[in-house]
Design a protein around this motif. Structure first.
Motif, PDB file in Angstrom:
ATOM      1  N   ARG A  21      13.122   2.243  -5.148  1.00  0.00           N
ATOM      2  CA  ARG A  21      13.405   3.055  -4.136  1.00  0.00           C
ATOM      3  C   ARG A  21      13.178   3.108  -2.622  1.00  0.00           C
ATOM      4  NH1 ARG A  21      10.362   7.688  -3.082  1.00  0.00           N
ATOM      5  NH2 ARG A  21       9.060   7.492  -4.734  1.00  0.00           N
ATOM      6  N   LEU A  22      12.148   2.476  -2.259  1.00  0.00           N
ATOM      7  CA  LEU A  22      11.760   2.230  -0.946  1.00  0.00           C
ATOM      8  C   LEU A  22      12.321   1.089  -0.389  1.00  0.00           C
ATOM      9  CD1 LEU A  22       7.671   3.091  -1.094  1.00  0.00           C
ATOM     10  CD2 LEU A  22       9.939   4.480  -0.723  1.00  0.00           C
ATOM     11  N   GLY A  23      13.006   0.255  -1.271  1.00  0.00           N
ATOM     12  CA  GLY A  23      13.410  -1.072  -0.795  1.00  0.00           C
ATOM     13  C   GLY A  23      12.380  -2.071  -0.505  1.00  0.00           C
ATOM     14  N   TYR A  24      11.272  -2.084  -1.018  1.00  0.00           N
ATOM     15  CA  TYR A  24      10.033  -2.991  -0.767  1.00  0.00           C
ATOM     16  C   TYR A  24      10.356  -4.425  -1.094  1.00  0.00           C
ATOM     17  CZ  TYR A  24       5.613  -5.191  -1.580  1.00  0.00           C
ATOM     18  OH  TYR A  24       4.643  -6.035  -1.416  1.00  0.00           O
ATOM     19  N   GLN A  83       0.794  -1.117  -0.083  1.00  0.00           N
ATOM     20  CA  GLN A  83       0.293   0.022  -0.137  1.00  0.00           C
ATOM     21  C   GLN A  83       0.881   1.062   0.006  1.00  0.00           C
ATOM     22  OE1 GLN A  83      -3.666   0.147  -0.045  1.00  0.00           O
ATOM     23  NE2 GLN A  83      -2.807   1.955  -0.762  1.00  0.00           N
ATOM     24  N   GLN A  84       1.827   1.167   0.871  1.00  0.00           N
ATOM     25  CA  GLN A  84       3.102   2.358   0.689  1.00  0.00           C
ATOM     26  C   GLN A  84       3.618   2.807  -0.356  1.00  0.00           C
ATOM     27  OE1 GLN A  84       5.395   2.043   4.183  1.00  0.00           O
ATOM     28  NE2 GLN A  84       3.641   1.396   5.717  1.00  0.00           N
ATOM     29  N   VAL A  85       3.882   1.546  -1.032  1.00  0.00           N
ATOM     30  CA  VAL A  85       4.435   1.645  -2.492  1.00  0.00           C
ATOM     31  C   VAL A  85       3.528   2.349  -3.594  1.00  0.00           C
ATOM     32  CG1 VAL A  85       5.451   0.357  -4.494  1.00  0.00           C
ATOM     33  CG2 VAL A  85       5.930  -0.219  -2.358  1.00  0.00           C
ATOM     34  N   ALA A  86       2.328   1.747  -3.387  1.00  0.00           N
ATOM     35  CA  ALA A  86       0.935   2.234  -4.188  1.00  0.00           C
ATOM     36  C   ALA A  86       0.941   3.799  -3.843  1.00  0.00           C
ATOM     37  CB  ALA A  86      -0.242   1.624  -3.685  1.00  0.00           C
ATOM     38  N   ALA A 139       4.708   2.112 -19.083  1.00  0.00           N
ATOM     39  CA  ALA A 139       5.089   3.390 -18.480  1.00  0.00           C
ATOM     40  C   ALA A 139       4.475   3.293 -16.673  1.00  0.00           C
ATOM     41  CB  ALA A 139       4.198   4.802 -18.856  1.00  0.00           C
ATOM     42  N   THR A 140       3.223   3.001 -16.817  1.00  0.00           N
ATOM     43  CA  THR A 140       2.836   2.427 -15.234  1.00  0.00           C
ATOM     44  C   THR A 140       4.053   1.493 -14.502  1.00  0.00           C
ATOM     45  OG1 THR A 140       0.721   2.589 -15.885  1.00  0.00           O
ATOM     46  CG2 THR A 140       0.964   1.941 -13.755  1.00  0.00           C
ATOM     47  N   ARG A 141       4.326   0.596 -15.303  1.00  0.00           N
ATOM     48  CA  ARG A 141       5.067  -0.559 -14.637  1.00  0.00           C
ATOM     49  C   ARG A 141       6.379   0.005 -14.375  1.00  0.00           C
ATOM     50  NH1 ARG A 141       4.438  -4.443 -18.539  1.00  0.00           N
ATOM     51  NH2 ARG A 141       6.482  -3.649 -19.670  1.00  0.00           N
ATOM     52  N   ILE A 142       6.927   0.734 -15.086  1.00  0.00           N
ATOM     53  CA  ILE A 142       8.360   1.414 -14.831  1.00  0.00           C
ATOM     54  C   ILE A 142       8.287   2.182 -13.588  1.00  0.00           C
ATOM     55  CG2 ILE A 142       9.883   3.101 -15.635  1.00  0.00           C
ATOM     56  CD1 ILE A 142       9.303   1.583 -18.757  1.00  0.00           C
ATOM     57  N   LYS A 143       7.144   3.190 -13.633  1.00  0.00           N
ATOM     58  CA  LYS A 143       6.896   3.969 -12.456  1.00  0.00           C
ATOM     59  C   LYS A 143       6.952   3.213 -11.075  1.00  0.00           C
ATOM     60  CE  LYS A 143       3.174   5.812 -12.162  1.00  0.00           C
ATOM     61  NZ  LYS A 143       2.031   6.657 -12.435  1.00  0.00           N
ATOM     62  N   VAL A 144       6.134   2.164 -11.061  1.00  0.00           N
ATOM     63  CA  VAL A 144       5.967   1.235 -10.085  1.00  0.00           C
ATOM     64  C   VAL A 144       7.278   0.788  -9.632  1.00  0.00           C
ATOM     65  CG1 VAL A 144       4.969  -0.788  -9.085  1.00  0.00           C
ATOM     66  CG2 VAL A 144       3.522   0.858 -10.342  1.00  0.00           C
ATOM     67  N   LEU A 145       8.000   0.004 -10.632  1.00  0.00           N
ATOM     68  CA  LEU A 145       9.054  -0.737 -10.386  1.00  0.00           C
ATOM     69  C   LEU A 145       9.999   0.319  -9.801  1.00  0.00           C
ATOM     70  CD1 LEU A 145       9.301  -3.409 -13.175  1.00  0.00           C
ATOM     71  CD2 LEU A 145       8.349  -3.451 -10.910  1.00  0.00           C
ATOM     72  N   ALA A 146      10.189   1.540 -10.187  1.00  0.00           N
ATOM     73  CA  ALA A 146      11.124   2.353  -9.531  1.00  0.00           C
ATOM     74  C   ALA A 146      10.945   2.615  -8.211  1.00  0.00           C
ATOM     75  CB  ALA A 146      11.166   3.720 -10.581  1.00  0.00           C
TER      76      ALA A 146
END
Lengths: 343, 343
Positions: A57-60, A20-23, A46-53
DNA sequence: TAAAACTATGTTAGCGCTAACATGGTAGCG
DNA sequence: CGCTACCATGTTAGCGCTAACATAGTTTTA
């Protein structure tokens, strides 16, 4: 105030960022993050790239426990073997691991120490982990275990031996392997052959080989004496076996050991005692481990395709998990007589 | 009508009875069943018996995934080793398994094939399973792995080698082991000693032993030639190693092998070539595997307490999990020079 | 050009269990 | 007898994720 929690109760929050925090951080919904990770093709590039980044970044780190609960399946494969001391099982495990890990499955390894009751306990526990499939060595199980498994709806693979399986089966015919070696020994003109095994009630596949062996000797009108050691396959036990044979059957001209560890232990001990192989006594094993091929003379043995067996078993299970048609439920991987200088 | 579901949506019901169903059948609440199973002493004896009978009757198998999610911990211990082909790791695993299983923990086994990047991937996955602890072989990890682990708050045990650990540490000093064997060889008057290892960048503990070995030879004013094979410890590789030494260093009088598999392979090959050990060439190994003690002459080697190392590591982790004080974070299990007839 | 089909994303409701707090009863104690 | 202490059990609210259905926009099809 900023905490959206409705209650004041706190659960041990693990500090780790959640889906959820990643979202939130990526400005999408939780399910989109879930899809980006587990089914990338269902998300716009595009969404995928944004999400994976954001994930990066958060170390999820995904909580696989939660995922398994929600989806009622884990990417675990339960693997149950009777022993880790025997190189044979290690190689089968290796074959399984390689194949399963490539598809993202994780092996849950259990060791029964040849105890059929422990097998039941392990399987019970493993079922509690919602495993995707079960791979177990052998066709013999306790009654409780059998009834537990018949009510289970995931793939079950029984390896090592061949026969009337619960579901899938990859293995070889141990009776026939025993017969094969016995025939070889008779063809080499040995007439007083002793079979040496260890804990044959537990290592019942070795007993099956003995039965095949005995059948051939009886058919030739010969006795089929047997010595049972109380220590499972090891070089030490093999040395003991040799000594027992020498004292109890002084006229023996060949020994058929239940496996290569025993046979090699006997061969090395015989040489240390100054005996010549096969002049003073012939020695045969089973498995085709590298060890037996490095001693001089080379050990006569039967090679089973061990890693292959693991690999094939894993592939068949994967086919089933992919809902592909399984053409054959039973696969005979066969074996090969390796004639060395020891017979 | 009898279905209490508020919505018409159906999830894949797994047929398996749930805790709630057991509770209903036994006439108690779910939490009481949970306690009867997980903390029996917190439930009245009569209730406990009633509940356990119901569990038995319905064939209830606890869903461990749900339990782990709710409690934010699983009874998994992540165990990561660099190889399954090497008997050493198998024995360590055996020691770990025995000890952990007795306390109800299940091992999650990962195999890195000596790849530090794979170690990171495996650890990431395992953390996702809310493991109770991590046991990994060695002190070297990737940067990413290191930072992942420093933020993790569960016990971390690094085994095999000794040094600057992240948390707990059980192992032995490989530099010193290398020195020890080199001193032995010098004491036996060997003066042209070749070290033979395999893939020393990956099996860096073998390189540490080489460094200790080299140190001692240099201190004695001797060269310390080394041959590196590209196939990890196996009898075959050992035979190759012998041949390389014979061709590249024909005047060598001793070979110090990185492990017993290599050394034994070389010894057996030398004998097949008609050479005498140690007359023509002396051979030494490392590990103290049974194999080396069964050949004639017995292999000179260094015995590491392998199963013990596993057991001790597991015990230390368990102590920590029981919130007991851990007195020492670092345990040197030592080693023992076994002088056989091969030097 | 309207209907059908597909794509991308979101909303909702749990998966089955246990932590945390709540409750009522019984005992212990001065 | 009123107090605390404790024991046995229950109620409530999630753990973090994904299945199932929903929705809006876009493309294809007849």
């Amino acid at each position: 105030m900023s905490d959206k929690r409705k209650s004041t109760r706190r659960r041990r929050g693990s500090e780790q960022p959640t889906l959820q925090q990643v979202a939130d951080a990526a400005g999408v919904s939780a399910i989109t993050v879930s899809r980006a990770l587990n089914a990338p093709e269902r998300v716009n590039a595009a969404t995928r790239i944004k999400v994976l980044a954001t994930v990066e970044r958060l170390g999820y780190v995904p909580n696989l426990v939660a995922g398994s609960l929600a989806s009622a399946r884990s990417r675990f494969i339960a693997v149950i073997v009777p022993s880790l001391a025997n190189a044979v099982f290690i190689e089968v495990i290796h074959g399984l691991q390689e194949t399963f890990e490539r598809e993202g499955y994780q092996i849950l390894l259990g060791n029964t120490d040849y105890d059929i009751e422990r097998e039941y306990q392990l399987i019970r526990t493993f079922l509690g982990w919602s495993c995707s499939a079960l791979v177990t060595a052998g066709l013999r199980h306790s009654e409780a275990c059998r009834s537990l498994l018949t009510h289970w709806d995931k793939p079950i693979m029984e390896v090592m031996e061949l026969g009337d399986a619960l579901d899938l089966n990859v293995g070889l015919d141990h009776h026939e392997a025993g017969r094969c070696m016995a025939r070889h020994l008779l063809a080499q003109q040995y007439r007083s052959v002793v079979y040496v095994g260890a804990c044959l009630d537990r290592d019942y596949r070795a007993r099956m080989r003995f039965e095949g062996h005995r059948e051939v000797l009886h058919a030739a009108g010969l006795e089929a004496p047997m010595i049972e050691l109380d220590q499972l396959g090891s070089l030490d036990a093999g040395a003991t076996g040799l000594e027992r044979v020498l004292s109890r059957y002084p006229s023996a001209d060949a020994i058929h050991f239940a496996n290569d560890d025993l046979a090699t232990g006997a061969l090395l001990r015989a040489q240390r005692l100054g005996m010549t192989i096969p002049g003073d006594i012939a020695i045969a094993g089973f498995n085709g481990l590298p060890l037996g091929q490095h001693v001089t003379p080379r050990l006569t043995t039967i090679r089973s395709p061990r890693e292959n067996m693991g690999r094939l078993a894993a592939e068949e299970v994967l086919k089933r998990l992919d809902a592909k048609r399984v053409t054959r439920r039973r696969h005979d991987v066969g074996f090969e007589l390796l004639v060395g200088g020891s017979t």
